[in-house]
Design a protein around this motif. Structure first.
Motif, PDB file in Angstrom:
ATOM      1  N   LEU A 150      49.298  20.468 -34.160  1.00 25.47           N
ATOM      2  CA  LEU A 150      50.533  20.556 -33.385  1.00 25.47           C
ATOM      3  C   LEU A 150      51.076  19.174 -33.024  1.00 25.47           C
ATOM      4  O   LEU A 150      52.299  18.953 -33.048  1.00 25.47           O
ATOM      5  CB  LEU A 150      50.298  21.382 -32.118  1.00 25.47           C
ATOM      6  CG  LEU A 150      50.239  22.896 -32.321  1.00 25.47           C
ATOM      7  CD1 LEU A 150      49.802  23.588 -31.031  1.00 25.47           C
ATOM      8  CD2 LEU A 150      51.596  23.432 -32.785  1.00 25.47           C
ATOM      9  N   ARG A 151      50.188  18.236 -32.689  1.00 24.15           N
ATOM     10  CA  ARG A 151      50.667  16.883 -32.369  1.00 24.15           C
ATOM     11  C   ARG A 151      51.284  16.224 -33.607  1.00 24.15           C
ATOM     12  O   ARG A 151      52.271  15.484 -33.501  1.00 24.15           O
ATOM     13  CB  ARG A 151      49.533  16.034 -31.800  1.00 24.15           C
ATOM     14  CG  ARG A 151      49.073  16.489 -30.419  1.00 24.15           C
ATOM     15  CD  ARG A 151      48.238  15.448 -29.709  1.00 24.15           C
ATOM     16  NE  ARG A 151      49.067  14.348 -29.200  1.00 24.15           N
ATOM     17  CZ  ARG A 151      48.602  13.342 -28.467  1.00 24.15           C
ATOM     18  NH1 ARG A 151      47.310  13.281 -28.162  1.00 24.15           N
ATOM     19  NH2 ARG A 151      49.400  12.388 -28.037  1.00 24.15           N
ATOM     20  N   GLU A 202      44.723  23.583 -20.811  1.00 27.51           N
ATOM     21  CA  GLU A 202      45.785  23.555 -21.809  1.00 27.51           C
ATOM     22  C   GLU A 202      46.472  22.190 -21.828  1.00 27.51           C
ATOM     23  O   GLU A 202      46.813  21.672 -22.898  1.00 27.51           O
ATOM     24  CB  GLU A 202      46.803  24.662 -21.548  1.00 27.51           C
ATOM     25  CG  GLU A 202      47.885  24.715 -22.617  1.00 27.51           C
ATOM     26  CD  GLU A 202      48.714  25.986 -22.578  1.00 27.51           C
ATOM     27  OE1 GLU A 202      49.762  26.018 -23.248  1.00 27.51           O
ATOM     28  OE2 GLU A 202      48.309  26.951 -21.888  1.00 27.51           O
ATOM     29  N   PHE A 231      47.494  28.728 -31.871  1.00 25.95           N
ATOM     30  CA  PHE A 231      46.999  28.116 -30.635  1.00 25.95           C
ATOM     31  C   PHE A 231      47.037  29.126 -29.490  1.00 25.95           C
ATOM     32  O   PHE A 231      46.068  29.266 -28.733  1.00 25.95           O
ATOM     33  CB  PHE A 231      47.840  26.884 -30.294  1.00 25.95           C
ATOM     34  CG  PHE A 231      47.392  26.169 -29.043  1.00 25.95           C
ATOM     35  CD1 PHE A 231      46.297  25.331 -29.072  1.00 25.95           C
ATOM     36  CD2 PHE A 231      48.072  26.334 -27.845  1.00 25.95           C
ATOM     37  CE1 PHE A 231      45.871  24.660 -27.924  1.00 25.95           C
ATOM     38  CE2 PHE A 231      47.662  25.683 -26.702  1.00 25.95           C
ATOM     39  CZ  PHE A 231      46.562  24.842 -26.744  1.00 25.95           C
ATOM     40  N   CYS A 242      43.525  22.912 -33.921  1.00 23.63           N
ATOM     41  CA  CYS A 242      44.873  23.461 -33.838  1.00 23.63           C
ATOM     42  C   CYS A 242      45.820  22.495 -33.112  1.00 23.63           C
ATOM     43  O   CYS A 242      46.949  22.259 -33.565  1.00 23.63           O
ATOM     44  CB  CYS A 242      44.809  24.800 -33.123  1.00 23.63           C
ATOM     45  SG  CYS A 242      46.258  25.829 -33.373  1.00 23.63           S
ATOM     46  N   THR A 243      45.369  21.938 -32.014  1.00 22.83           N
ATOM     47  CA  THR A 243      46.263  21.065 -31.251  1.00 22.83           C
ATOM     48  C   THR A 243      46.489  19.734 -31.961  1.00 22.83           C
ATOM     49  O   THR A 243      47.544  19.118 -31.805  1.00 22.83           O
ATOM     50  CB  THR A 243      45.717  20.857 -29.823  1.00 22.83           C
ATOM     51  OG1 THR A 243      46.766  20.342 -28.997  1.00 22.83           O
ATOM     52  CG2 THR A 243      44.547  19.907 -29.795  1.00 22.83           C
ATOM     53  N   LEU A 300      44.287  19.894 -23.793  1.00 21.53           N
ATOM     54  CA  LEU A 300      44.315  20.154 -25.222  1.00 21.53           C
ATOM     55  C   LEU A 300      45.619  19.676 -25.859  1.00 21.53           C
ATOM     56  O   LEU A 300      45.615  19.126 -26.964  1.00 21.53           O
ATOM     57  CB  LEU A 300      44.119  21.643 -25.486  1.00 21.53           C
ATOM     58  CG  LEU A 300      42.679  22.145 -25.324  1.00 21.53           C
ATOM     59  CD1 LEU A 300      42.644  23.662 -25.203  1.00 21.53           C
ATOM     60  CD2 LEU A 300      41.820  21.681 -26.497  1.00 21.53           C
ATOM     61  N   ARG A 301      46.728  19.841 -25.153  1.00 25.63           N
ATOM     62  CA  ARG A 301      48.016  19.434 -25.742  1.00 25.63           C
ATOM     63  C   ARG A 301      48.164  17.916 -25.799  1.00 25.63           C
ATOM     64  O   ARG A 301      49.005  17.409 -26.547  1.00 25.63           O
ATOM     65  CB  ARG A 301      49.166  20.081 -24.977  1.00 25.63           C
ATOM     66  CG  ARG A 301      49.233  21.598 -25.188  1.00 25.63           C
ATOM     67  CD  ARG A 301      50.525  22.192 -24.688  1.00 25.63           C
ATOM     68  NE  ARG A 301      50.579  23.646 -24.858  1.00 25.63           N
ATOM     69  CZ  ARG A 301      50.897  24.272 -25.981  1.00 25.63           C
ATOM     70  NH1 ARG A 301      51.208  23.566 -27.061  1.00 25.63           N
ATOM     71  NH2 ARG A 301      50.931  25.599 -26.044  1.00 25.63           N
ATOM     72  N   ARG A 324      40.721  22.276 -30.744  1.00 29.11           N
ATOM     73  CA  ARG A 324      40.967  20.861 -31.053  1.00 29.11           C
ATOM     74  C   ARG A 324      41.681  20.719 -32.389  1.00 29.11           C
ATOM     75  O   ARG A 324      42.625  19.929 -32.532  1.00 29.11           O
ATOM     76  CB  ARG A 324      39.649  20.094 -31.100  1.00 29.11           C
ATOM     77  CG  ARG A 324      38.998  19.815 -29.761  1.00 29.11           C
ATOM     78  CD  ARG A 324      37.688  19.100 -30.002  1.00 29.11           C
ATOM     79  NE  ARG A 324      37.029  18.682 -28.775  1.00 29.11           N
ATOM     80  CZ  ARG A 324      35.910  17.975 -28.741  1.00 29.11           C
ATOM     81  NH1 ARG A 324      35.341  17.613 -29.879  1.00 29.11           N
ATOM     82  NH2 ARG A 324      35.363  17.625 -27.587  1.00 29.11           N
TER      83      ARG A 324
END
Length: 381
Positions: A321-322, A93, A348, A317-318, A96-97, A315
């Protein structure tokens, strides 16, 4: 990296990144043949950053009949966008973040001969030294170690498949379309025509082939799962596995839209990567549907394909998010931004809960030794 490599040989600048960062190369040894080894063609794959200095140390004492040309990082701009997770711990995690991977048309490995400044730097080196051996250092996320060869060399394939790496050997299919398995874990690199069903351009392997270069692409996993080595039947037909995995990948096309019109930042590496995700997913899903293999899939084959789809969804989804966290970070708290952030966070968490993996991180030393052993095996072949 340049200062670290300078102790082993002559360092020179071979180009600059799009943001003006130098791309440097060290040459070690004085053998009659030329070998080119480069790390970081995908910036979310950093194991090669550790392998190159180790290789420089080894070939300084024994060049194996080569002059070695070593590039420690060919995409410094992309690497900077991943560096938050490089130092570990290697948690899925956390990785990924902090994940960033360029869109396909901004990847050094897939934009030859002159798509990007970084690619032009690498292609100019290939034109200059006309390498006898080219090694591109990659790492996958989860599974086993595997290799691509530019030509079928059964003796080398046997050696690679039997290297005592301490890492499971990938026994499923390769991730690129159009590959042919030489041995378990060793594949023939696909033709340009075959790979362009999923990727946009020419790779370093295709480009270097004009000089008769033998190429080795090394993929080592950062996490391991015992299912990646299970060759027993899974009870599902290969074609059915691919069709189901294609549907998983198409989930990316159904993700919520980002409220880009509400954004303060209208262009960024993350936005460009996001814009490529949906058409990229569609191309990949289409390539999987077009491939109609016969017979029952093994557990390893099913696991490998499912993990690829799972990885691509996470990938995507993150990356979103970024982007959204960046907007919130500069004070853009419009309702559409907050709503999208909530929707993607829930997606996510939902996809992470589907992982069902008992993956364990692999010690970096094992990964470096695996890449190093493969490079030296190719040099001796």
């Amino acid at each position: 990296m340049a200062a670290q490599l300078a102790r082993y040989g002559d360092v020179r600048e071979v180009g600059t990144s799009r943001l003006g960062e130098p791309i440097t190369m060290v040459s070690v040894g004085n053998g009659p043949r030329n070998a080119l080894v480069f790390a970081g063609p995908h910036p979310n794959e950093p194991i090669g950053f550790l392998t190159v200095p180790r290789l420089a140390e080894v070939v300084r004492d024994n060049d194996f009949g080569y002059t070695w040309h070593l590039i420690g990082c060919v995409d410094p701009d992309g690497a900077r966008l991943n560096e938050s997770w490089y130092a570990g711990p290697l948690d899925r995690e956390r990785y990924l973040r902090g994940f960033y991977r360029p869109p396909a048309h901004e990847q050094v490995e897939w934009t030859f001969p002159d798509g990007l400044p970084e690619t032009r730097a690498l292609s100019s080196v290939i034109d200059e030294i006309r390498p006898d051996l080219l090694c591109s250092l990659h790492n996958a996320e989860l599974g086993g170690v595997f290799y691509y060869l530019s030509e079928d060399r059964p003796g080398l394939a046997d050696t690679l498949a039997n290297l005592p790496t301490g890492i499971p050997l990938h026994t499923g299919e390769a991730e690129l379309p159009g590959t042919r398995r030489i041995r378990p874990g060793v594949f023939l690199f696909p033709s340009l025509e075959a790979v362009n069903t999923a990727m946009p351009g020419m790779s370093s392997v295709h480009y270097a082939s004009r000089y008769g270069t033998f190429s080795l692409v090394i993929e080592v996993p950062m996490w391991s799962d015992e299912r990646s080595t299970d060759t027993s039947g899974c009870g599902e037909q290969r074609a059915d596995v691919l069709a189901r995995v294609a549907r998983m990948i198409e989930d990316i096309e159904r993700m919520p839209d980002l409220p880009i019109a509400e954004f303060v930042v209208q262009d960024s590496p993350f936005l460009r990567a996001y814009a490529d995700l949906r058409p990229g997913a569609a191309r990949f899903a289409s390539a999987l549907r077009a491939h109609r293999p016969q017979g029952e899939a093994t557990v390893a084959e099913r696991f490998g394909h499912q993990e690829t789809a799972h990885m691509l969804r996470l990938r995507a989804c993150t990356t979103a998010l970024r982007i959204l966290d960046g907007e919130l970070g500069v004070g853009n708290h419009r309702a559409a931004v907050r709503s999208a952030r909530k929707a993607y966070a829930e997606l996510f968490e939902s996809w992470m809960a589907e992982e069902g993996s008992v993956a364990q991180p692999i010690q970096p030393d094992l990964l470096v030794n695996a890449q190093l052993g493969a490079i030296l095996s190719a040099a001796k072949s």
